[in-house]
Design a protein around this motif. Structure first.
Motif, PDB file in Angstrom:
ATOM      1  N   GLY A 120       0.802  -1.224   0.000  1.00 15.20           N
ATOM      2  CA  GLY A 120       0.000   0.000   0.000  1.00 15.20           C
ATOM      3  C   GLY A 120       0.834   1.272   0.000  1.00 15.20           C
ATOM      4  O   GLY A 120       0.430   2.287   0.574  1.00 15.20           O
ATOM      5  N   ARG A 139       5.734  -0.613   6.921  1.00 23.13           N
ATOM      6  CA  ARG A 139       5.292  -1.275   5.685  1.00 23.13           C
ATOM      7  C   ARG A 139       6.398  -1.271   4.625  1.00 23.13           C
ATOM      8  O   ARG A 139       6.556  -2.226   3.884  1.00 23.13           O
ATOM      9  CB  ARG A 139       4.001  -0.628   5.165  1.00 23.13           C
ATOM     10  CG  ARG A 139       2.806  -1.095   6.008  1.00 23.13           C
ATOM     11  CD  ARG A 139       1.500  -0.615   5.468  1.00 23.13           C
ATOM     12  NE  ARG A 139       1.264   0.776   5.804  1.00 23.13           N
ATOM     13  CZ  ARG A 139       0.768   1.684   4.964  1.00 23.13           C
ATOM     14  NH1 ARG A 139       0.455   1.344   3.740  1.00 23.13           N
ATOM     15  NH2 ARG A 139       0.572   2.921   5.348  1.00 23.13           N
ATOM     16  N   ASN A 165      -4.516   2.463  14.316  1.00 30.39           N
ATOM     17  CA  ASN A 165      -4.677   2.456  12.863  1.00 30.39           C
ATOM     18  C   ASN A 165      -3.518   1.760  12.165  1.00 30.39           C
ATOM     19  O   ASN A 165      -3.713   0.944  11.254  1.00 30.39           O
ATOM     20  CB  ASN A 165      -4.722   3.908  12.378  1.00 30.39           C
ATOM     21  CG  ASN A 165      -5.960   4.141  11.596  1.00 30.39           C
ATOM     22  OD1 ASN A 165      -6.723   3.199  11.332  1.00 30.39           O
ATOM     23  ND2 ASN A 165      -6.173   5.385  11.213  1.00 30.39           N
ATOM     24  N   GLY A 166      -2.312   2.092  12.610  1.00 34.54           N
ATOM     25  CA  GLY A 166      -1.104   1.480  12.052  1.00 34.54           C
ATOM     26  C   GLY A 166      -1.116  -0.027  12.271  1.00 34.54           C
ATOM     27  O   GLY A 166      -0.718  -0.803  11.391  1.00 34.54           O
ATOM     28  N   GLU A 169      -3.472  -1.627   9.807  1.00 36.75           N
ATOM     29  CA  GLU A 169      -2.866  -1.658   8.460  1.00 36.75           C
ATOM     30  C   GLU A 169      -1.898  -2.836   8.322  1.00 36.75           C
ATOM     31  O   GLU A 169      -1.919  -3.558   7.326  1.00 36.75           O
ATOM     32  CB  GLU A 169      -2.092  -0.367   8.205  1.00 36.75           C
ATOM     33  CG  GLU A 169      -2.966   0.799   7.797  1.00 36.75           C
ATOM     34  CD  GLU A 169      -2.184   2.104   7.722  1.00 36.75           C
ATOM     35  OE1 GLU A 169      -2.827   3.135   7.575  1.00 36.75           O
ATOM     36  OE2 GLU A 169      -0.933   2.086   7.830  1.00 36.75           O
ATOM     37  N   GLU A 172      -3.854  -6.131   8.259  1.00 35.38           N
ATOM     38  CA  GLU A 172      -4.502  -6.400   6.971  1.00 35.38           C
ATOM     39  C   GLU A 172      -3.483  -6.774   5.898  1.00 35.38           C
ATOM     40  O   GLU A 172      -3.723  -7.656   5.083  1.00 35.38           O
ATOM     41  CB  GLU A 172      -5.351  -5.194   6.555  1.00 35.38           C
ATOM     42  CG  GLU A 172      -6.597  -5.173   7.421  1.00 35.38           C
ATOM     43  CD  GLU A 172      -7.513  -3.999   7.181  1.00 35.38           C
ATOM     44  OE1 GLU A 172      -7.146  -3.116   6.394  1.00 35.38           O
ATOM     45  OE2 GLU A 172      -8.579  -3.983   7.818  1.00 35.38           O
ATOM     46  N   LEU A 173      -2.324  -6.123   5.974  1.00 36.58           N
ATOM     47  CA  LEU A 173      -1.258  -6.444   5.006  1.00 36.58           C
ATOM     48  C   LEU A 173      -0.806  -7.899   5.180  1.00 36.58           C
ATOM     49  O   LEU A 173      -0.683  -8.648   4.204  1.00 36.58           O
ATOM     50  CB  LEU A 173      -0.082  -5.476   5.207  1.00 36.58           C
ATOM     51  CG  LEU A 173       1.225  -5.853   4.516  1.00 36.58           C
ATOM     52  CD1 LEU A 173       1.048  -5.912   3.005  1.00 36.58           C
ATOM     53  CD2 LEU A 173       2.338  -4.861   4.869  1.00 36.58           C
TER      54      LEU A 173
END
Ligand SMILES: Nc1ncnc2c1ncn2[C@@H]1O[C@H](COP(=O)(O)OP(=O)(O)OP(=O)(O)O)[C@@H](O)[C@H]1O
Length: 301
Positions: A120, A139, A165-166, A169, A172-173
């Motif tokens: 992303g 990421r 939030n991080g 992310e 989900e990754l």
């Protein structure tokens, strides 16, 4: 088939500190394995040994069915890792960082855009990595670990320091990498809540010993078995003394007596004793321990 198998792994940093005490663990191919334990439990030491970053002293480490020592280079070609803080070039963009490392690692150039899409970061254009949020930096570090198309990804506390939030992310990754690319993932953490919705398998380590290994379902089964008992009487101090005479270890929480898991017969016996000693018993109830309580139980004992 397992991606990783460890047997009887022992590690000392000095003569009288046993940092890893006979660890046996197995990571099935295709799984997301949560390696869970409090600070200082031995997680990073185990992961470094798996990657050959520390010299193995005792035990065997087998990756993809082959012993690590004899196949170190072949194995490392199939493993991506992120251990401790990543080294990123802050003055370069995400693409430039990957471009540079692609040359260093001599992996196909075509991977760069695909990897940026995967994590992303394809939209970050001219923005320098030094200006990225911590989550974006993590990421990008995962992107570097993915450049050579590994089938096993080893991540040491990758969500450390990230805001909720991080964390989402990264979760989900990792789910995407596991589902879409079939990558087996080992992720360490000291917080069960952080990895509970991500992992398929869990290994719990404490003070260098593996306390539990199994699927998340098996850990949940333990949750079904473990019931604590909560009691309230008109004289909880006296009740605590009577209960302790039964070789139990009651503790007080929010004005109520909490007992570890006990049988129904023991509950009835304690009730009889309390009443026979003139106490009013207002409440006795069994409560299910949540997964966090089970984890705490493993690392307490
Ligand atoms: N290079 C070293 N020399 C001496 N002791 C070490 C070294 N590296 C780790 N230790 C000790 O080994 C034990 C396990 O450390 P390790 O880093 O593996 O734990 P951890 O579970 O990863 O914890 P954390 O979450 O805090 O990183 C700790 O007591 C630590 O102090």
């Amino acid at each position: 088939m397992s991606s990783l198998q460890i047997t009887n792994l022992v590690h000392h940093f000095s003569a009288n500190d046993m940092v890893l005490d006979n660890i046996n663990l197995e990571v099935p191919e295709g799984s997301i394995y949560g390696f869970l334990g409090p600070n200082g439990a031995g997680k990073t030491t185990t992961l470094k040994l798996i990657l050959g970053l520390l010299k193995k002293q005792q035990g065997t480490i087998t990756l993809f069915g082959k012993p690590l020592e004899k196949n170190h280079i072949d194995i490392l070609k199939r493993v991506g890792s992120l251990i401790e803080s990543p080294s990123l070039y802050g003055h370069l963009t995400a693409h430039e960082n990957l471009n540079l490392l692609q040359k260093v690692y001599q992996c196909p150039k075509t991977n760069i855009q695909e990897v940026l899409d995967l994590v992303g970061l394809a939209h970050t254009g001219k923005k320098k990595a030094g200006q990225f949020s911590l989550g974006m930096k993590q990421r990008l570090s995962i992107a570097i670990a993915l450049l050579h198309d590994p089938s096993l990804l080893i991540l040491d506390e990758p969500t450390n320091g990230l805001d909720p939030n991080g964390m989402i992310e990264i979760r989900e990754l990792l789910l995407k990498l596991n589902k879409e690319k079939g990558i087996t993932i080992i992720i360490s953490s000291h917080l069960l809540a952080e990895i509970e919705r991500l992992v398929t398998h869990i290994g719990i380590i404490n003070k260098g010993k593996l306390m539990f290994e199994g699927t998340l379902g098996e850990l949940r089964e333990k949750q079904q078995q473990l019931l604590s008992v909560i009691l309230e009487t008109d004289d909880n101090e006296k009740a605590t003394r009577i209960i302790a005479d039964n070789d139990l270890t009651p503790c007080m929480e929010e004005g109520r007596i909490v007992l570890p898991a006990i049988s129904k017969d023991t509950v009835a016996k304690i009730n009889r004793q309390l009443v026979a000693n003139g106490l009013e018993v207002y409440e006795i109830k069994a409560v299910r321990n949540d997964l966090e309580a089970i984890f705490m139980d493993f690392i307490k004992n």
